[in-house]
Structure formats: C-alpha cells, structure tokens
Design a protein around this motif. Structure first.
Motif: not given
Length: 231
Positions: A34-36, A76-79, A88-89, A95-101
């Motif tokens: 599962p994604l996180e 979340a801030v730590e990651l 998303l993790v 892959q780890r990333m911000y930004e919804s688009n």
C-alpha cells in the motif's frame, strides 16, 4: 451537525466534484505494498490525490494531519522536510513527493495508463472545484480534536465520491486515526473480495483490529469512533 444537514452537505461536495472517484479508470500495474499518504480531509489538494487513488483502485495507509494535529504532522515534516500536504510515500518505488498535480501525474504514469483524466488535469479549474467541495463541508476534517491513539491502524472500505464515506473519513481525520484505505469504487476488481468478507456491497465499512469491531452505516461508525477514540 444535524444528520440531515451532514448528509446533504456531503452530497453537495460530491456534486461539486461531479462524482469524481465514483468509478475506476484504466488500471496499470499493481503495487505490492500500500502507498502512504499524509493528508487531511478538508484540504482541496489532498482531495484531488484521494480521487486519483480511488480512480486507480489503489490501497493506501492514510495518516491524517489535521490542523492542530500532533500525531502525524511532525512525522510528515521529519520525512519530507516541510509542513505541506498532501505528501506521498510510495514504498514500492522509493518515491516521496509533495504537490498534488505532480503526485497525480506520478500515480497515473506508474499505476494507470499514463493519462491523467481531464477532470483532474484542468489546473486552476480542478482546484476551484475541489475548493468548492471543501467549502460545502465547512471545517469538516480540518482540525484535530482531543483523541486516544489506537495500537493498530483501522481499515476502511470506501470510495472518494461517496457522501457517506466522506463523513467517516472526516471523523477519522479529526481524531487523527491512521487507517488502511481500501478503495472499492464502481468497477473495482476488489469488490468481489469485499463482498465475500462483509456480506454485501455497501460502504463505508469499518474494521477495527484493536477491538474486533466491524460495521456499516456512517452514523454508527462515527458514533463508535467518537466513543472509542475521542478524549
């Protein structure tokens, strides 16, 4: 909130998004794990990512990060290094990333057919529709309230466009309760297994491994969550 008003405004949020997340789209390869997702229910940018998860029939551990939350916001801030949501993790790819688009593009390229549906690809128009959905629900799922942490994550069978599922997700969010989200939108290959487990095709359906409780009906689920985990 009055039950009739609660359901009506949740339905209005679904209408504002034109029922996006009601039915699965073209599916690609399936992840092994599962994604996180670190997010909070009232956030319009988080909503877009949850819609993508529903369209792609993806399971994800949801770590609610409502405003004022102390359980998963610091993690979340730590990651990721900053307090920004959604985050998303993907343990399958690293892959780890911000930004919804960016997250949405990644999800459809990795687990779909590579094409982001038009309803999620209209830039400011997509965001405006998601903001309208947030507005119809006021502060639902926006702020944390005193709560007790479960030992194990709960499980929720749901799909993004369901107004009844939204009511439950908001309760899980404000109580900062982590849960494994099983998306079972129309056309989901998971539906047969879900019916075999629960006995019927009806959502939301909550399973709590901490107490052995399993139940339908959004009002009953919310009452259970408040009684069991509200402080």
């Amino acid at each position: 909130m009055n039950r009739t008003l609660d359901v009506t405004t949740s339905l209005a949020a679904s209408v504002a998004r034109l029922g996006l997340g009601m039915r699965v789209s073209a599916l690609g390869k399936r992840p092994e794990k599962p994604l996180e997702l670190y997010e909070f229910e009232n956030c319009p940018f988080c909503r877009k990512v949850r819609e993508a998860l529903s369209l792609l029939d993806l399971e994800a551990f949801i770590y609610p990060c409502p405003k004022g939350g102390t359980r998963f916001r610091p993690r979340a801030v730590e990651l990721g290094g900053k307090q920004q949501f959604p985050y998303l993790v993907d343990p399958n790819t690293g892959q780890r990333m911000y930004e919804s688009n960016a997250i949405i593009r990644y999800l459809f390229e990795t687990y779909g057919d590579g094409k982001v549906p038009t309803a999620l690809a209209l830039g400011p128009l997509t965001t405006a529709g998601s903001m309208l959905a947030s507005w119809t629900r006021g502060l639902g799922g926006a702020r944390a309230r005193p709560n007790r942490a479960p030992e194990k994550p709960l499980e929720l069978w749901s799909f993004e466009a369901s107004p009844y599922c939204r009511i439950v997700r908001e309760a899980l969010c404000r109580l900062e309760l982590p849960y494994l989200l099983h998306n079972v939108a129309k056309g989901s290959p998971r539906r047969a297994d879900f019916v075999a487990r629960s006995g019927r095709m009806m959502v939301p359906y909550l399973s709590d491994p901490n107490t052995g409780t399993a139940m339908f009906e959004s009002a009953d689920i919310v009452a259970y969550l408040e009684k069991t985990y509200g402080a």
